[in-house]
Write an enzyme that holds these catalytic residues in place. Sequence first.
Site, PDB file in Angstrom:
ATOM      1  N   THR A   1     -41.165 -96.539 -31.238  1.00  0.00           N
ATOM      2  CA  THR A   1     -42.529 -96.595 -31.775  1.00  0.00           C
ATOM      3  C   THR A   1     -43.101 -95.203 -32.039  1.00  0.00           C
ATOM      4  O   THR A   1     -44.175 -95.087 -32.617  1.00  0.00           O
ATOM      5  CB  THR A   1     -43.466 -97.332 -30.800  1.00  0.00           C
TER       6      THR A   1
ATOM      7  N   GLU B   1     -35.983 -93.449 -18.952  1.00  0.00           N
ATOM      8  CA  GLU B   1     -37.107 -92.717 -19.572  1.00  0.00           C
ATOM      9  C   GLU B   1     -36.629 -91.794 -20.693  1.00  0.00           C
ATOM     10  O   GLU B   1     -35.544 -91.224 -20.603  1.00  0.00           O
ATOM     11  CB  GLU B   1     -37.777 -91.829 -18.506  1.00  0.00           C
ATOM     12  N   ASP B   2     -37.471 -91.619 -21.713  1.00  0.00           N
ATOM     13  CA  ASP B   2     -37.131 -90.684 -22.800  1.00  0.00           C
ATOM     14  C   ASP B   2     -38.051 -89.462 -22.826  1.00  0.00           C
ATOM     15  O   ASP B   2     -37.877 -88.594 -23.669  1.00  0.00           O
ATOM     16  CB  ASP B   2     -37.237 -91.383 -24.165  1.00  0.00           C
TER      17      ASP B   2
ATOM     18  N   ASP C   1     -39.091 -97.605 -19.362  1.00  0.00           N
ATOM     19  CA  ASP C   1     -40.186 -97.143 -20.200  1.00  0.00           C
ATOM     20  C   ASP C   1     -40.074 -97.944 -21.514  1.00  0.00           C
ATOM     21  O   ASP C   1     -39.034 -98.551 -21.776  1.00  0.00           O
ATOM     22  CB  ASP C   1     -40.020 -95.634 -20.445  1.00  0.00           C
ATOM     23  N   LEU C   2     -41.133 -97.966 -22.314  1.00  0.00           N
ATOM     24  CA  LEU C   2     -41.085 -98.758 -23.554  1.00  0.00           C
ATOM     25  C   LEU C   2     -40.768 -97.890 -24.775  1.00  0.00           C
ATOM     26  O   LEU C   2     -39.683 -97.964 -25.341  1.00  0.00           O
ATOM     27  CB  LEU C   2     -42.426 -99.479 -23.751  1.00  0.00           C
ATOM     28  N   ASP C   3     -41.767 -97.045 -25.122  1.00  0.00           N
ATOM     29  CA  ASP C   3     -41.644 -96.248 -26.349  1.00  0.00           C
ATOM     30  C   ASP C   3     -40.506 -95.241 -26.216  1.00  0.00           C
ATOM     31  O   ASP C   3     -40.516 -94.408 -25.315  1.00  0.00           O
ATOM     32  CB  ASP C   3     -42.954 -95.494 -26.621  1.00  0.00           C
TER      33      ASP C   3
ATOM     34  N   LYS D   1     -44.961 -87.662 -26.557  1.00  0.00           N
ATOM     35  CA  LYS D   1     -44.136 -88.709 -25.932  1.00  0.00           C
ATOM     36  C   LYS D   1     -44.499 -88.879 -24.462  1.00  0.00           C
ATOM     37  O   LYS D   1     -44.504 -87.906 -23.708  1.00  0.00           O
ATOM     38  CB  LYS D   1     -42.651 -88.372 -26.096  1.00  0.00           C
TER      39      LYS D   1
ATOM     40  N   LYS E   1     -48.234 -90.225 -16.122  1.00  0.00           N
ATOM     41  CA  LYS E   1     -46.972 -89.552 -15.835  1.00  0.00           C
ATOM     42  C   LYS E   1     -47.204 -88.054 -16.089  1.00  0.00           C
ATOM     43  O   LYS E   1     -47.907 -87.744 -17.046  1.00  0.00           O
ATOM     44  CB  LYS E   1     -45.863 -90.057 -16.766  1.00  0.00           C
TER      45      LYS E   1
ATOM     46  N   SER F   1     -44.902 -98.322 -18.543  1.00  0.00           N
ATOM     47  CA  SER F   1     -45.251 -97.596 -19.770  1.00  0.00           C
ATOM     48  C   SER F   1     -46.679 -97.085 -19.737  1.00  0.00           C
ATOM     49  O   SER F   1     -47.553 -97.719 -19.148  1.00  0.00           O
ATOM     50  CB  SER F   1     -45.079 -98.551 -20.965  1.00  0.00           C
ATOM     51  N   ALA F   2     -46.923 -95.960 -20.422  1.00  0.00           N
ATOM     52  CA  ALA F   2     -48.289 -95.426 -20.545  1.00  0.00           C
ATOM     53  C   ALA F   2     -49.091 -96.170 -21.609  1.00  0.00           C
ATOM     54  O   ALA F   2     -50.304 -96.015 -21.707  1.00  0.00           O
ATOM     55  CB  ALA F   2     -48.227 -93.939 -20.904  1.00  0.00           C
TER      56      ALA F   2
HETATM   57  C1  G6P Z   1     -46.331 -94.015 -24.732  1.00  0.00           C
HETATM   58  C2  G6P Z   1     -45.998 -93.128 -25.922  1.00  0.00           C
HETATM   59  C3  G6P Z   1     -47.121 -92.139 -26.176  1.00  0.00           C
HETATM   60  C4  G6P Z   1     -48.448 -92.883 -26.323  1.00  0.00           C
HETATM   61  C5  G6P Z   1     -48.734 -93.674 -25.060  1.00  0.00           C
HETATM   62  C6  G6P Z   1     -50.036 -94.472 -25.153  1.00  0.00           C
HETATM   63  O1  G6P Z   1     -46.194 -93.303 -23.570  1.00  0.00           O
HETATM   64  O2  G6P Z   1     -44.810 -92.421 -25.683  1.00  0.00           O
HETATM   65  O3  G6P Z   1     -46.836 -91.402 -27.349  1.00  0.00           O
HETATM   66  O4  G6P Z   1     -49.496 -91.977 -26.596  1.00  0.00           O
HETATM   67  O5  G6P Z   1     -47.651 -94.575 -24.822  1.00  0.00           O
HETATM   68  O6  G6P Z   1     -49.862 -95.496 -26.096  1.00  0.00           O
HETATM   69  P1  G6P Z   1     -51.025 -96.458 -26.619  1.00  0.00           P
HETATM   70  O7  G6P Z   1     -50.272 -97.568 -27.285  1.00  0.00           O
HETATM   71  O8  G6P Z   1     -51.803 -96.916 -25.436  1.00  0.00           O
HETATM   72  O9  G6P Z   1     -51.868 -95.655 -27.549  1.00  0.00           O
HETATM   73 MG    MG Z   2     -41.284 -93.116 -23.789  1.00  0.00          MG
END
Ligand code: G6P
Ligand code: MG
Length: 218
Positions: free
Chosen positions: A17, A169-170, A9-11, A45, A145, A114-115
């Site tokens: 972030t 994942e977090d 996962d990224l964030d 998140k 997710k 990542s989302a």
């Molecule tokens: C990640 C973060 C979420 C965020 C989502 C969409 O999953 O944990 O907090 O809302 O990405 O991010 P974006 O950059 O597309 O707004």
């Molecule tokens: Mg995350």
Amino acid sequence: MSISAFIFDLDGVIVDTAKYHYLAWRKLANELGFEFTKEQNELFKGVSRKRCLEILLDIGGITATQDQFDKWMVEKNEDYLEYIEKMDESEILPDVPKVLDFLKERNIPIALGSASKNARPILEKVHLLSYFDAIVDGNDVTKAKPDPEVFLIAARKLKTAPEKCLVFEDAVAGIQAANNAKMLSVGIGHPDILSEAQYNFKDFTEMSIKFLTGLISK
Ligand code: G6P
Ligand code: MG
């Protein structure tokens, strides 16, 4: 079964972030006349931008027209982009490069799952893009997710069976997505929050290389 591909996962896993998402959502909430706390930001998140705005408006008790909704989505993202514009390598979370280097040296395939629709520019900013053999982000999925879609697409792109993939994942929804994909789920964060994960580490500094070699060579 041994692990032969890794999905990150990224964030909250590679970079923190969440603090920038928080500042951008809080600015919007304040403009709309209500407070938005760090505790409430926890709910965001791993959650898509659209769903985050729906939750935010619920918190503020605001009903929006479609036009207003679309405008606020854009406004929040523009503010968020201003924050990530200034990101550099210093924002990479501890020991992430160590883990990525370990996998790269062994030619083990790595994907991002990542989302976020901003995943690529963020990886570019922190100079980690070249580590990834596949990137699956918010632009590629139709189901959020805990649906396993994002990770199943990543496994397919890495040409690896889901059962041979590990996910870092977090977010609770992210751990559930990994479990739903029948992948090995590793929680990065608080074990009480990520209790559904098969393994848990506070961050990558807690995870030994021995743990990784054990999974790869099983
Ligand atoms: C990640 C973060 C979420 C965020 C989502 C969409 O999953 O944990 O907090 O809302 O990405 O991010 P974006 O950059 O597309 O707004
Ligand atoms: Mg995350």
